[in-house]
Scaffold this active site. Structure first.
Site, PDB file in Angstrom:
ATOM      1  N   TRP A 191      52.331 -19.871 -33.761  1.00 29.11           N
ATOM      2  CA  TRP A 191      52.702 -19.875 -32.342  1.00 29.11           C
ATOM      3  C   TRP A 191      51.896 -18.851 -31.535  1.00 29.11           C
ATOM      4  CZ3 TRP A 191      55.904 -23.264 -29.947  1.00 29.11           C
ATOM      5  CH2 TRP A 191      56.747 -24.060 -30.757  1.00 29.11           C
ATOM      6  N   TYR A 242      51.593 -16.854 -38.138  1.00 25.48           N
ATOM      7  CA  TYR A 242      52.538 -17.903 -37.808  1.00 25.48           C
ATOM      8  C   TYR A 242      52.025 -18.556 -36.547  1.00 25.48           C
ATOM      9  CZ  TYR A 242      57.051 -20.084 -38.562  1.00 25.48           C
ATOM     10  OH  TYR A 242      58.046 -20.980 -38.858  1.00 25.48           O
TER      11      TYR A 242
END
Length: 774
Positions: free
Chosen positions: A113, A111
């Site tokens: 981030w 993911y």
């Protein structure tokens, strides 16, 4: 004592790492940041804290018995191993699985981030590696706005492109009169920006709108989702019922002749079908303000009044992305666009619609229109995919078919997970179900700087560096700065960059040249900068050469002059010359494409569906009468830096605070600062009580991101000790269209904690039983 200030960037701050004697002692913002994030302080504590992964680790059972020990994931002890042992073990299992079961049996989890850097970007790195060895099953969409991502292409165009073109707040301040915000515009979220937040300007931009006479009206269950300084008119609204309120407003616009028929005729298709639905001509059920009030709790006269004000004002209609993280979350996204179309104000300065203002530090700012360079992820060898929020179904239901955006797909038989960047035990719902799902594959490999719950549920954990331990570039759309990120400190323990880890694995699997293309980290950084220079030049921006840019640290970009950008202005001026990217070239208030999918839970126009959980379909309301709002935290980014001092300062006896209305607290005998148990039939977690009238009665609010800390209590059974709301949230798709997460459709009970529970252990690091080979 020698002190250095090193240019760096993270999702929450672009500034300086202050280093003394080889240790980071502070993170300081740049001088031009008007509202620096408080989150950055937590990085100082966490970078070498107890939760840091310093050495390669292998789960003891896996080291001794291999995949036969998979049931012990999450509870097993760890053995510290040397790098060669860990790399050989991981490569052997990946090679065996791709040979015996094919590459689609490998799920590449990430993911984005994980890092603000464009080279050491965990998602790009792991996907590039897996593609280099033949491919993998991937995910599409995201947890933040999956329903919006899948819906808007059928209505008005690609969400990512749409988001970059939303009306900037500077234009609202200049031309706008009214902002109607469903779900609010939470300034706490604007501390972060994916790819690197430079100047935190959005709270000031919103305040400037108010100071220049723009009125704000908000609907939602948490009053704090609009800043106090905006002096907003706030109306409490039952979670999951935004669509009902929107329909009630639309009914008033239509029946009082306040809708713009000329706009609808020229710029939309399907308005007649939507109007027939709203007025009840289709189903005999008129969506009046009274009808809406029964479902959303907002008085009917308020909905009527708001509709009239919207039609009489230059109005921006916006909806927070948290609204669509619910069952049938596609509907309010579609209806937001429909409301703006009924008003006829799409394409006017300072007006129209927006989906996701307040999502981060970037949405609502008109930055340079340059697509900055990033690490290529390679050629896909496998094209199987799942919607991101269906990860537990993938692991628990191999071979099962499911609907998604007009297609019928099948979950592959997943034998291996490789996760790098992100933490599914934060993002996903029903974490005790996810825990069982993570025990299904034969091998789980994780690259991580910290012993998160995801790392704890792995077999092999490779320690990776953080942004402060490597060189990189930071760049993102809507920001006015590029950052030459410099290595501030040496890697903690034996941690390595993802690139070095994947290079070593790729070489063992015969794909070293494919993965690296013969380039070192330095070579890739030069390649990326050269590509940035080319793209900037095409946009009329001159960038310094590589050496000069690295020496500067921060490369400030010229203002592109888009402060008064008009969203859909060209379309309004000439819809034939500048059509929207839909089959009709118009805004589709009725979509023949979506209607053709034949979904019972998502028809061809925006429609009301009562969420199963709170209108009696599951008959749960008596046992679990409180509606849970699990929103983004103010003291960390998702679960990142939860172990830092900023996040820890807000805890109550180490637990995540839960905000409850005074009436609900009194009826349960609860007081502020007290520990309590939040539970339903999916799970339970320990929370700290905070009492406030900022939440409506019948609703509780708790931020996401407390590190999941499962514990088998002798009296309570399996609970989370820390207060992670996803211990109780519902793991079902938004609808057959998007299959997004529906965490906001959750009912719970909260009661006093009457038994002893252990302290939180989530940040303690690994329970290591020894060093392999000694």
């Amino acid at each position: 004592m020698t002190q250095r200030r090193v240019p760096t960037s993270a999702h929450w701050e672009t500034g300086y790492a202050v280093v003394e004697d080889g240790r980071v002692v502070a993170i300081e913002p740049r001088e031009n940041d008007p509202n620096p994030s408080v989150i950055a302080r937590g990085m100082v504590d966490s970078i070498d804290g107890p939760a840091r992964v310093r050495y390669p680790h292998v789960r003891r059972g896996f080291l001794e018995r291999g995949p036969d020990s998979r049931a012990e994931r999450g509870v097993d002890e760890w053995v510290r191993v040397d790098w060669e042992t860990a790399l050989d073990l991981a490569a052997t299992h990946l090679d065996r699985i791709r040979t015996d079961h094919g590459n689609e049996s490998i799920f590449g989890g990430s993911y984005g981030w994980g890092s603000a850097g464009r080279f050491h970007h965990a998602q790009s790195q792991v996907h590039r590696f897996l593609n280099s060895i033949g491919g993998y099953t991937r995910h599409v969409d995201n947890y933040s706005f999956a329903a919006a991502m899948v819906t808007t292409p059928h209505v008005v165009g690609n969400y990512w492109k749409l988001r970059d073109q939303f009306t900037p707040w500077t234009a609202v301040a200049e031309h706008g009169e009214l902002v109607v915000a469903f779900g609010g515009i939470a300034s706490r979220n604007t501390q972060v920006g994916n790819g690197g937040a430079g100047r935190h300007e959005l709270p000031g931009m919103l305040q400037d709108c108010r100071d220049r006479g723009v009125d704000f009206i908000g609907f939602g269950p948490v009053r704090a989702d609009l800043d106090v300084g905006l002096d907003a008119e706030w109306h409490f609204l039952r979670p999951g019922s935004d669509m009902a309120a929107m329909l009630g407003i639309a009914h008033t616009l239509i029946t009082e002749g306040l809708h713009d028929t000329a706009f609808l005729d020229r710029y939309t298709v399907g308005a007649d079908r939507l109007i027939d639905y709203v007025t009840g001509a289709i189903d005999g059920d008129a969506k009046t303000a009274e009808w809406a009030s029964e479902r959303c709790g907002v008085p009917a006269d308020v909905l009527v009044s708001v509709a009239r004000r919207m039609s009489a004002s230059r109005t921006l209609v916006c909806t927070a992305l948290g609204v669509q993280r619910a069952q049938y979350g596609e509907q309010p996204m579609w209806m937001t666009i429909a409301l703006a179309a009924l008003l006829g104000q799409i394409g006017l300065p300072g007006a129209g619609f927006g989906l996701g203002y307040g999502q981060n530090a970037l949405v609502g700012r008109a930055g340079p229109e340059v697509q900055w360079a990033s690490l290529p992820q390679g050629k896909r060898g496998v094209d199987t995919f799942i919607p991101v929020a269906r990860i537990a179904d993938l692991l628990l239901k191999p071979g099962q078919r499911f609907d998604y955006d007009g297609s019928t797909l099948t979950y592959p038989d997943t034998r291996a997970i490789y996760w790098s960047g992100g933490n599914p035990f934060h993002h996903h719902q029903d974490l005790f179900r996810l825990r069982e799902a993570f025990r299904q594959p034969e091998v789980v490999i994780v690259n991580e700087p910290f012993f998160t719950a995801t790392a704890r549920h792995a077999d092999i954990v490779f320690p990776t560096t953080t942004t402060l331990e490597r060189n990189d570039w930071s760049s993102t759309n809507a920001e006015f700065v590029l950052t030459a990120m410099h290595k501030a400190i040496e890697p903690v323990g034996e941690s390595r960059n993802d690139y070095d880890i994947f290079t070593a694995l790729a070489e063992r699997l015969g794909a070293g040249e494919v993965f690296t293309e013969g380039r070192t980290e330095e070579d890739w950084l030069r390649w990326l900068w050269e590509l940035n220079c080319e793209r900037a030049s095409a946009a009329g921006i001159v960038l310094p050469d590589y050496e000069a840019a690295r020496a500067l640290g921060f490369i400030d970009l010229p203002d592109p002059g888009r402060a008064q950008h008009v969203s859909f202005g060209d379309f309004r001026h000439d819809p034939e010359a500048a059509p929207v990217p839909t089959p009709s070239g118009r805004i589709e208030l009725f979509s023949e494409t979506v209607a053709g999918f034949g979904y019972d839970d998502c028809p061809g126009h925006p429609a009301w569906f009562a969420p199963d959980e709170w209108l009696g379909a599951d008959d749960r309301t008596a046992l679990h009468p409180l509606h849970l709002v699990s929103n983004q935290p103010a003291t960390r980014l998702h679960s990142q830096l939860d172990d830092g001092s900023t996040s820890q300062a807000t805890k109550i006896d180490g637990r995540e605070p839960l905000t409850m209305h005074p009436d609900d607290a009194e009826s349960r005998g609860l007081a502020s600062g007290q520990l309590a148990l939040m539970r339903n039939d999916r799970g339970a977690c320990v929370v700290g009580i905070r009492i406030s009238e900022e939440v409506m009665p019948g609703v509780i609010q708790i931020a996401t991101g407390a590190w999941f800390d499962p514990y088998d209590h002798p009296e309570l059974g399996m609970i989370d000790l820390h207060g992670n709301p996803n211990a109780v949230t519902r793991d079902v798709g938004t609808s057959s269209l998007a299959q997004g997460p529906s965490s906001s459709s959750t009912l719970v009970q909260v009661e006093a904690l009457t038994v002893d529970v252990p302290p939180v252990r989530a940040h303690d690091g690994a329970a290591t039983v020894g060093i392999h080979g000694t």
